[in-house]
Scaffold this motif. Sequence first.
Motif, PDB file in Angstrom:
ATOM      1  N   ARG A   1      61.331  64.150 -23.359  1.00 31.80           N
ATOM      2  CA  ARG A   1      61.618  65.575 -23.255  1.00 31.80           C
ATOM      3  C   ARG A   1      62.605  66.571 -22.694  1.00 31.80           C
ATOM      4  NH1 ARG A   1      56.100  65.181 -21.891  1.00 31.80           N
ATOM      5  NH2 ARG A   1      55.860  66.451 -20.802  1.00 31.80           N
TER       6      ARG A   1
ATOM      7  N   VAL B   1      52.454  68.472 -25.088  1.00 32.61           N
ATOM      8  CA  VAL B   1      52.456  70.318 -24.342  1.00 32.61           C
ATOM      9  C   VAL B   1      51.215  70.516 -26.351  1.00 32.61           C
ATOM     10  CG1 VAL B   1      52.430  72.230 -24.446  1.00 32.61           C
ATOM     11  CG2 VAL B   1      53.755  70.090 -23.197  1.00 32.61           C
ATOM     12  N   GLN B   2      50.801  70.660 -26.620  1.00 34.71           N
ATOM     13  CA  GLN B   2      50.425  70.947 -28.283  1.00 34.71           C
ATOM     14  C   GLN B   2      50.990  72.472 -28.179  1.00 34.71           C
ATOM     15  OE1 GLN B   2      46.403  71.105 -26.417  1.00 34.71           O
ATOM     16  NE2 GLN B   2      46.372  69.642 -27.980  1.00 34.71           N
ATOM     17  N   TYR B   3      52.084  72.110 -28.689  1.00 31.38           N
ATOM     18  CA  TYR B   3      52.967  73.836 -28.746  1.00 31.38           C
ATOM     19  C   TYR B   3      52.761  74.206 -30.688  1.00 31.38           C
ATOM     20  CZ  TYR B   3      56.165  76.961 -27.494  1.00 31.38           C
ATOM     21  OH  TYR B   3      57.287  78.107 -26.472  1.00 31.38           O
TER      22      TYR B   3
ATOM     23  N   GLN C   1      46.095  66.239 -29.097  1.00 29.67           N
ATOM     24  CA  GLN C   1      46.346  65.632 -28.144  1.00 29.67           C
ATOM     25  C   GLN C   1      46.639  64.748 -28.150  1.00 29.67           C
ATOM     26  OE1 GLN C   1      44.987  67.836 -24.628  1.00 29.67           O
ATOM     27  NE2 GLN C   1      45.960  66.774 -24.317  1.00 29.67           N
TER      28      GLN C   1
ATOM     29  N   LYS D   1      48.560  61.478 -25.406  1.00 28.84           N
ATOM     30  CA  LYS D   1      48.525  62.010 -23.373  1.00 28.84           C
ATOM     31  C   LYS D   1      49.970  60.565 -23.356  1.00 28.84           C
ATOM     32  CE  LYS D   1      44.822  62.108 -21.031  1.00 28.84           C
ATOM     33  NZ  LYS D   1      43.119  61.001 -20.366  1.00 28.84           N
TER      34      LYS D   1
ATOM     35  N   LYS E   1      48.627  76.975 -24.285  1.00 31.22           N
ATOM     36  CA  LYS E   1      49.357  76.127 -25.224  1.00 31.22           C
ATOM     37  C   LYS E   1      51.083  76.265 -24.507  1.00 31.22           C
ATOM     38  CE  LYS E   1      46.586  74.352 -28.712  1.00 31.22           C
ATOM     39  NZ  LYS E   1      45.973  74.207 -29.777  1.00 31.22           N
TER      40      LYS E   1
ATOM     41  N   ARG F   1      52.551  76.984 -22.547  1.00 27.79           N
ATOM     42  CA  ARG F   1      53.138  77.373 -21.092  1.00 27.79           C
ATOM     43  C   ARG F   1      53.787  78.876 -20.891  1.00 27.79           C
ATOM     44  NH1 ARG F   1      50.471  73.055 -21.841  1.00 27.79           N
ATOM     45  NH2 ARG F   1      51.000  70.569 -20.536  1.00 27.79           N
TER      46      ARG F   1
ATOM     47  N   GLU G   1      51.419  80.550 -16.753  1.00 29.95           N
ATOM     48  CA  GLU G   1      51.322  79.213 -15.722  1.00 29.95           C
ATOM     49  C   GLU G   1      51.040  79.156 -14.168  1.00 29.95           C
ATOM     50  OE1 GLU G   1      53.833  75.446 -17.075  1.00 29.95           O
ATOM     51  OE2 GLU G   1      55.374  77.280 -16.837  1.00 29.95           O
TER      52      GLU G   1
ATOM     53  N   ALA H   1      41.242  72.178 -23.101  1.00 35.73           N
ATOM     54  CA  ALA H   1      42.230  71.632 -23.773  1.00 35.73           C
ATOM     55  C   ALA H   1      43.605  71.722 -24.287  1.00 35.73           C
ATOM     56  CB  ALA H   1      41.560  71.079 -24.574  1.00 35.73           C
TER      57      ALA H   1
ATOM     58  N   PRO I   1      45.640  70.576 -19.792  1.00 30.36           N
ATOM     59  CA  PRO I   1      45.266  70.120 -19.061  1.00 30.36           C
ATOM     60  C   PRO I   1      45.718  69.798 -17.298  1.00 30.36           C
ATOM     61  CG  PRO I   1      45.560  68.750 -21.268  1.00 30.36           C
ATOM     62  CD  PRO I   1      46.236  70.132 -21.300  1.00 30.36           C
TER      63      PRO I   1
ATOM     64  N   PRO J   1      38.712  60.067 -15.892  1.00 27.59           N
ATOM     65  CA  PRO J   1      40.170  60.759 -16.712  1.00 27.59           C
ATOM     66  C   PRO J   1      39.785  61.946 -17.544  1.00 27.59           C
ATOM     67  CG  PRO J   1      37.684  59.610 -17.526  1.00 27.59           C
ATOM     68  CD  PRO J   1      37.192  59.836 -16.098  1.00 27.59           C
TER      69      PRO J   1
ATOM     70  N   ASP K   1      52.243  66.726 -15.163  1.00 30.12           N
ATOM     71  CA  ASP K   1      53.146  66.738 -16.421  1.00 30.12           C
ATOM     72  C   ASP K   1      54.576  66.543 -15.936  1.00 30.12           C
ATOM     73  OD1 ASP K   1      53.797  68.642 -18.097  1.00 30.12           O
ATOM     74  OD2 ASP K   1      53.710  70.448 -17.046  1.00 30.12           O
TER      75      ASP K   1
END
Lengths: 632, 415
Positions: A299, A308-310, A316, A318, B16, B18, B21, B65, B68, B330, B336
């Motif tokens: 990271r 992070v879906q840049y 996605q 996890k 996405k 960021r 924020e 999505a 999240p 879940p 993060d």
Amino acid sequence: MAQKKGHRSLSSDDPEELARVPLQAVLLADSFATKFRPITLERPKVLLPLVNAPMIDYTLAWLESVGVEEAFVFCCAHSQQVKDYLNKSQWMKQPGTFTVQPIESHDSISAGDALRVIYNLGVICGDFVLVSGDTISNMSLKEALQEHKERRKKDPLAVMTMVIKHSKPSSLTHQTRLGNDEILMAIDPDTKELLYYEDKTDQSQRFITLDKMLLASTPTLHLHNDKQDCYIDICSPEVLSLFTDNFDYQHLRRHFVKGLLVDDLMGYKIFTHEIHSSYAARIDNFRSYDTISKDIIQRWTYPMVPDVQYFGNCSQMKLDRLGIYKAPEVDQSRTAQIRAFSLIGNGTAIGDHSVISNSVIGQSCTIGRNVSIQGSYIWDNVIIEDDCKLSHALVCDGVHLRAGVVLEPGVILSFKVEVGQKIVIPAYSKVSLLPQPSKQDSDEELEYADANSGVVESPSITSIANTRNVDPVPDSPDAEHSDTSEVGISGVGYIWSTTEGGHEEEWRHSIAPIPAEKLMEFCLSAHTDLGVSNQDVNSLPASGELQLDSESTGFDDGEDYKDSADFEKEVEATFQRVLAGVNPENVILEINSLRLSYDMSHADCAGSLFYSIMKSALSAPFSSNLSFGNLI
Amino acid sequence: MPDVQALVNDFVLKLKRRKIEGSHASAQHTAELLRSVISHQRMPYTNQAGALIDAVKAVGEQLIAANPVELAVGNIVRRVLHIIREEDLSSTATAIEGLGLSAGSDDDDEGQHEDRPALSAAALAAAARSTLRAPSLQTLLEDIPDSAAAPQPPSSGGDSEGKSKSADKNIRSRKLKHDVIEAINELIQDIDTCHEQISEQAVEHIHQNEVILTLGRSRTVKEFLCAAKEKNRSFRVFVAEGAPRYQGHVLAKELVSKGIQTTVITDSAVFAMISRVNMVIVGAHAIMANGGVIAPVGINMVALAAQRHAVPFVVVAGSHKLCPLYPHNPEVLLNDLKCPSDLLDFGEFSDCMDFGSHGGSPLLHVVNPAFDYVPPKLVSLFITDTGGHNPSYMYRLIADYYSADDLVVKRRSTS
């Protein structure tokens, strides 16, 4: 957004730049090198997946995030593939201020050619960012741009700002963690002007030659060997015209930067900008591919990390504990283990008792039972059957490994290679469906060949003949291929022979870590190196410490050190003369003058004198007591 | 509606990457986006609420999505869904009252069933449910006339009671959308004013000469403290700096500029200082349905220290941070992991990460989590824009704000 506002305000209070020029970028989607062969014969380097996203996505995402408005993607080799990819990707259809425009050229063989083509197109109207399509970064350019602009206002000759980053090279192998040679830069600490740049320091003789003028013209100068060149440059439009004027400039660093630094007629200057907290690196070879992949998984490149879906197009991910990234649809057997710092792509199935650690696995792969995968990069749609062992290998799309295959460290398997049962592929081999190109091969060859690195040039016909095993026959999978040579592949693929010059470099640039024996070798050679030059002093514990110092701080201290060794030798020789009967008074005078001429302190003097007394005491028989008495 | 789609895509990209924020900003943007989605939604003749719900769910799924971690986005999506359901119910209820069981009212109800008697029965049941439903504690409280600071009721069931009972069907069809947009406007306003609403209660909680401890920086906490100061309470604040982002330094600056006695301490000194503290006030990233709190990293440690010394632990948060999910769901991404460069200088440690010489596996790993989870038993009080609440009361607030059908936005809309 804030970035853009900053721009606007900057240009608005600047009367000369009333017409705001959009920030432009030139992205070279071709590395003009052969380091990634044989993979790059089939797919351009910028489209190779890095932690499951094409490298060019990282670069474009970064350009977009720093507020670049127009990006020109220069495609050369496999230009159609790059263009197709861009057309399909989100970058082209994205609304807003970021536009991507491909530029195609078929006869460019170097970065210099590329920039000349771009100059002729006349699309660049202001300062631009020059990167290659394999650059990963999350830095903010705002500061660097501002510095560059301010410098330009004061001094129109400041044509380029290079981004550098602190990174220590390995003290043993003298290569950076990205697998490049260590770079030596001389930088003016006040103005940050780059005064000297050398990326191929001679490993055998550990010294460099600086121009005397360099020292005369600048009051202070810092020599760095712990800086990493990020290959992100902010250039003024003059750079392009410079490339056109000097048509022999090919390589950005080797020719252009060095050319500018040496050439004092024009007086163009290059400055540096050091980044501290952010990340920037370029994938130059397989080692940097490995290192940067690991940095991403750890990271350092946040927010460009898998979960992070840049880029938007990847699925996605996890993030579990210990840096394990998993796509939602992974079919993992209960007994399979996924260890730390791994990434498993969508739709991949992992069989019983398989162990995966430190690896990146792409989408829709099938991994059988009892497979061990360690430190490897496996791209999409790969089939690995039971009991395979992979360590530090790179496996491209569509490869099929049949049961029991062992890949030793550093193996590269290019697209769609098939490997038959229980074959061991030796370390550092490269296997491809395409035969190793000879000199008169296609013009693709031309596009890739780096014109100046003659060593890495494709092998001649003789070396093709030497290729250890050419096995183009797509054998039936079960037919055990028994060749007389050590290597046998039942399946599809050629094993590429390593080029003559390249063999030495193989371990340096491979994905596999440097083997322990090599490291040992380095340790030894580092010791003997010093041992040779300072044989006499080696026994001294005090100078042993010195030795370490000089090792780590580099070049200047070495000289000092040599001096002190000489000094000690001289003192010892002078002292011996007392024993031989010379008047001690004279000797004292002589030692004093020695001290002055070598610029040593009293303590040094006394130390070496003491050393020589002890030494002679050791060697001399007891009978010589008398003469000592004389001296004392 | 290409323009709405573009808006949605733009917002999804921002989430996405960021670029947006923080709970407040993302909640606000989400509400505004959903408002424009609804206002551009073409209304069918039948089952209008269903169409709206589907549209919001489709957009909401994308938004959730996209990031999240930003739970506020999901909260607002669910709030909007709840608003639509409530408006629909209330209009149905008025229709039933006004027109009786006429065939016309059937068209507006869920048109999935074909048999009319069953449908009208369903409508009846729904109406009965809405009337029979126990009034929420909050609406009960609001009926008390002198509740000065009482905010707008989130469910506008009460509002539409007074609307004309002879509502024409045609008018109603337009009205539903209109009412929903009105209600969303109220929601946006609520989000806007939540800081003021919360800080109005500051004087009741902060007393003269108290010592208050906080960690990091939260806008709500800042406003809360400043409001108390404006009412001429004199008190002292300990600010734990909140490594590694050191937002506490910013907060200290802001507090000092307002004239509040401030002491900055390191995070590790919290336990040493807590015995001198009268109250801990912190902000939150999200409040879960069980009363647990997701808050900036380090707050769990503060909460434990506070419990050890029996210091009240108060969490201030706007109601948009109220999340109807449980922390063990879940769907909830609790944390993060940020960039390690906040902690370490890459250059200094680059030799520890030389993968070429250490057998290829990284020996050094830096973990930089953004959030902590504070279990409900450590929290003494929540102060939201609707007043102070116990952790055990959260489920009740959630029942007011959200309908149970929307808890999982994702699964419904994909099916």
